[in-house]
Every structure is written in C-alpha cells, then in structure tokens.
Design a protein around this motif. Structure first.
Motif, PDB file in Angstrom:
ATOM      1  N   ASP A  74      -3.571   2.829 -12.004  1.00 10.37           N
ATOM      2  CA  ASP A  74      -2.629   3.040 -11.286  1.00 10.37           C
ATOM      3  C   ASP A  74      -1.516   3.061  -9.767  1.00 10.37           C
ATOM      4  OD1 ASP A  74      -0.227   4.605 -11.250  1.00 10.37           O
ATOM      5  OD2 ASP A  74      -0.953   6.630 -11.460  1.00 10.37           O
ATOM      6  N   ALA A  75      -1.108   2.167  -9.700  1.00 15.74           N
ATOM      7  CA  ALA A  75      -0.573   0.590  -8.317  1.00 15.74           C
ATOM      8  C   ALA A  75       0.893   1.961  -8.803  1.00 15.74           C
ATOM      9  CB  ALA A  75      -0.576  -0.165  -9.390  1.00 15.74           C
ATOM     10  N   HIS A  76       1.861   2.759  -9.025  1.00 13.76           N
ATOM     11  CA  HIS A  76       2.813   3.242  -8.765  1.00 13.76           C
ATOM     12  C   HIS A  76       2.751   4.659  -8.432  1.00 13.76           C
ATOM     13  CE1 HIS A  76       3.992  -1.401 -10.381  1.00 13.76           C
ATOM     14  NE2 HIS A  76       3.039  -0.009 -11.901  1.00 13.76           N
ATOM     15  N   THR A  77       1.730   6.009  -8.971  1.00 15.91           N
ATOM     16  CA  THR A  77       2.444   6.680  -8.399  1.00 15.91           C
ATOM     17  C   THR A  77       2.477   7.330  -7.195  1.00 15.91           C
ATOM     18  OG1 THR A  77       1.125   7.821 -10.916  1.00 15.91           O
ATOM     19  CG2 THR A  77       1.325   9.350  -9.104  1.00 15.91           C
ATOM     20  N   PRO A  78       3.085   7.823  -6.981  1.00 11.80           N
ATOM     21  CA  PRO A  78       3.770   8.040  -5.178  1.00 11.80           C
ATOM     22  C   PRO A  78       2.315   8.850  -4.634  1.00 11.80           C
ATOM     23  CG  PRO A  78       5.325   7.896  -6.087  1.00 11.80           C
ATOM     24  CD  PRO A  78       5.093   7.874  -7.132  1.00 11.80           C
ATOM     25  N   VAL A  79       1.593   8.444  -3.726  1.00 11.74           N
ATOM     26  CA  VAL A  79       1.021   8.887  -3.260  1.00 11.74           C
ATOM     27  C   VAL A  79       0.577   9.548  -1.555  1.00 11.74           C
ATOM     28  CG1 VAL A  79      -2.171   9.824  -2.717  1.00 11.74           C
ATOM     29  CG2 VAL A  79      -1.137   8.515  -4.683  1.00 11.74           C
ATOM     30  N   GLY A  94      -5.840   5.084   5.895  1.00 12.97           N
ATOM     31  CA  GLY A  94      -5.836   5.206   4.200  1.00 12.97           C
ATOM     32  C   GLY A  94      -4.485   4.838   3.091  1.00 12.97           C
ATOM     33  N   LEU A  95      -3.458   4.311   4.447  1.00  9.75           N
ATOM     34  CA  LEU A  95      -2.496   3.291   3.652  1.00  9.75           C
ATOM     35  C   LEU A  95      -2.758   2.067   3.032  1.00  9.75           C
ATOM     36  CD1 LEU A  95       0.037   3.421   6.339  1.00  9.75           C
ATOM     37  CD2 LEU A  95       0.041   4.850   4.137  1.00  9.75           C
ATOM     38  N   ASP A  96      -4.079   1.526   3.334  1.00  7.73           N
ATOM     39  CA  ASP A  96      -3.933   0.229   2.709  1.00  7.73           C
ATOM     40  C   ASP A  96      -5.249   0.081   1.843  1.00  7.73           C
ATOM     41  OD1 ASP A  96      -5.123  -2.528   3.257  1.00  7.73           O
ATOM     42  OD2 ASP A  96      -7.145  -1.649   3.815  1.00  7.73           O
ATOM     43  N   GLU A 161      -5.746 -11.418  -4.346  1.00 11.22           N
ATOM     44  CA  GLU A 161      -5.549  -9.880  -4.805  1.00 11.22           C
ATOM     45  C   GLU A 161      -4.953  -9.095  -3.411  1.00 11.22           C
ATOM     46  OE1 GLU A 161      -6.965  -8.083  -6.827  1.00 11.22           O
ATOM     47  OE2 GLU A 161      -7.417 -10.489  -8.869  1.00 11.22           O
ATOM     48  N   LEU A 162      -3.772  -8.435  -4.048  1.00  7.32           N
ATOM     49  CA  LEU A 162      -3.048  -7.505  -2.589  1.00  7.32           C
ATOM     50  C   LEU A 162      -3.430  -6.440  -2.520  1.00  7.32           C
ATOM     51  CD1 LEU A 162      -0.110  -9.412  -1.763  1.00  7.32           C
ATOM     52  CD2 LEU A 162      -2.358  -9.930  -0.456  1.00  7.32           C
ATOM     53  N   THR A 163      -3.120  -5.134  -1.996  1.00  6.45           N
ATOM     54  CA  THR A 163      -3.043  -3.527  -2.328  1.00  6.45           C
ATOM     55  C   THR A 163      -1.838  -3.222  -2.463  1.00  6.45           C
ATOM     56  OG1 THR A 163      -2.093  -3.036   0.710  1.00  6.45           O
ATOM     57  CG2 THR A 163      -5.024  -3.195  -0.527  1.00  6.45           C
ATOM     58  N   VAL A 204       0.491  -4.360  11.901  1.00 12.21           N
ATOM     59  CA  VAL A 204      -0.899  -4.919  11.022  1.00 12.21           C
ATOM     60  C   VAL A 204      -1.079  -4.902   9.171  1.00 12.21           C
ATOM     61  CG1 VAL A 204      -2.784  -3.669   9.829  1.00 12.21           C
ATOM     62  CG2 VAL A 204      -2.085  -2.606  12.148  1.00 12.21           C
ATOM     63  N   TYR A 205       0.202  -4.987   8.937  1.00 14.13           N
ATOM     64  CA  TYR A 205       0.068  -5.141   7.577  1.00 14.13           C
ATOM     65  C   TYR A 205       0.545  -6.496   7.011  1.00 14.13           C
ATOM     66  CZ  TYR A 205      -1.508  -1.029   4.285  1.00 14.13           C
ATOM     67  OH  TYR A 205      -1.449  -0.047   4.358  1.00 14.13           O
ATOM     68  N   ILE A 206       1.409  -7.023   8.413  1.00 15.60           N
ATOM     69  CA  ILE A 206       1.949  -8.624   8.287  1.00 15.60           C
ATOM     70  C   ILE A 206       0.466  -9.430   8.528  1.00 15.60           C
ATOM     71  CG2 ILE A 206       2.402 -10.371   9.937  1.00 15.60           C
ATOM     72  CD1 ILE A 206       4.740  -9.157   7.873  1.00 15.60           C
ATOM     73  N   ARG A 207      -0.609  -8.685   8.771  1.00 17.02           N
ATOM     74  CA  ARG A 207      -2.082  -9.550   9.423  1.00 17.02           C
ATOM     75  C   ARG A 207      -2.395 -10.046   8.398  1.00 17.02           C
ATOM     76  NH1 ARG A 207      -2.215  -6.764  14.076  1.00 17.02           N
ATOM     77  NH2 ARG A 207      -3.592  -5.324  13.478  1.00 17.02           N
TER      78      ARG A 207
END
Length: 236
Positions: A74-79, A94-96, A161-163, A204-207
């Motif tokens: 499940d990639a969509h439900t907000p956590v 955690g975000l990653d 593959e991306l998060t 960080v995420y751009i990297r």
C-alpha cells in the motif's frame, strides 16, 4: 472533510492514545486504537483506514517495521509517525520508508490535527488526479520515463525503484520541467501545504533521486540553481 473518514492510532501509551482518540473524534473522524505492532497490522488489514497515526516505539515489533509491512502493498494510505526522536536523520529515515510526515513528542494537539488534515487533503487530491489521468500517460526527460498510473520509472532502459516520496518528488519535477523551483514550492507540492518540517528534507530527497536516476556517464537531469533551488531539464 468527510465525517466518516477513519483513522487508526497505533500507540502503546494509553493516555496519549486516548487523548488522540478524543480530539480526533471531536473533529468528526472515526478512530480505532491498537497498542502494539502486530495489533496495528491486524486492525489495518481488517479496517483499511483512511490514515494511520503510528508510534515508532511499539511492543511486538516497531512502528518502523509496521510501516514497512504496510508499504509493501500500500503506497497511498497516509501514515504519520509519532516519534520522540528529534534529529533530521531520524526523521528522514522514517520518511524514506514511506511515511508521509512525522510528529515529534511531546506535541501540541493542534499540530497533530493540522497535519492530519493536510495529509488527508493531499491524499484526496492525488486520488482525484489519478482518476482524471490517462492510464498510459508518461512523463519524459531525455531517456528518463515515468508512468504515473503504473508507477514505473525507467532510464536508458533500466527500471528504477523509488520510494513513494521519491516518486512524488520526481513527478513534480517532471511536470515542471525547465522551471526553477525553490525549496518551499517543492515542499508545498510534495509534502503538503501544511507541512511543518525543515526544508533541508528537500535537499536530502533530491540527493536520493539524483543517485537513483544517475547514469554511469555522469549525465545529470536535476540541476542545482544556487541560492534558489532546483530544476529538471534536458541536457543541451
């Protein structure tokens, strides 16, 4: 906000869990509580809630492990993560793993409610965009291709593959190709307008995304514009 929007709180501290339940129910949400990792996973599978508030430190197995298991299918439900840790590195880790946001303990309940509203609004807008979108639509830059419907990312014939967060960031950059975007614009679009985090998270995420879409020949698509932000563009 629909009155029937459901939220699952996974928190082993009873006082905190009860406080969150009372305040969220006062806002019109339906709230369920689990006190452990295994219990949270079982309730998630049974109820399919609209959003999860997830403590990192849980008995049974950790909130991070619960998040990993949820994101496997499940990639969509907000956590939203509830954590006592305050360093940027801990929050980014955690975000990653697929969390949409983090809330550091001790927290103000107004902040929790604001972040819940922001996460649900962002999820709703993405569902609407997916409904309106052509199922075979691709975004492209040079030999980089991204399909929003299937969530495929390909560069030079190689699957990437991306998060979930990395994917959303790359979508935004591709949709605004050749436009210089500052960190605040990127954060508002990808993390949500009510996001309270540090804009360093964008760097960080751009990297992360740069590294994953990089080619051996060093061809860069995401460029830094010093003092402003970033731009994705084809190479001349």
């Amino acid at each position: 906000m629909p009155m029937t929007e459901s939220i699952l709180v996974v928190e082993d501290e009873e006082k905190i869990a009860r406080l969150l339940q009372i305040e969220l129910e006062c806002e019109g949400y339906q709230v369920s509580i689990a006190g452990s990792g295994p219990g949270g996973l079982e309730m998630y599978q049974e109820q399919q809630p609209g959003l999860l508030l997830l403590d990192v430190m849980l008995p049974g197995f950790s909130g991070i492990e619960l998040l990993r298991r949820i994101r496997a299918s499940d990639a969509h439900t907000p956590v939203l993560l509830l954590t006592a840790k305050s360093s940027v590195e801990d929050k980014v880790s955690g975000l990653d793993l697929g969390a949409n946001d983090y809330i550091t303990k001790p927290f103000q309940i107004e902040e929790v409610l604001a972040r819940v509203r922001a996460a649900l609004r962002l999820a709703a807008s993405r569902r609407t965009a997916e409904t309106d979108r052509e199922p075979d639509s691709w975004l492209r830059a040079e030999d980089l291709e991204l399909n929003e419907a299937t969530r495929e990312v390909i560069r030079a014939g190689r699957s990437i593959e991306l998060t979930p967060r990395e994917f959303d960031l790359l979508v935004y950059l591709l949709k605004n190709k050749r436009q210089v975007l500052n960190r605040e614009q990127i954060m508002s679009a990808v993390w949500g307008y009510d996001y309270y985090g540090d804009t360093n998270v964008v760097d960080v995420y751009i990297r992360y995304v740069r590294k994953k879409i990089a080619l051996d020949n060093g061809s860069e698509l995401i460029h830094t514009v010093r003092g402003i932000g970033y731009v994705l563009k084809d190479n001349p």
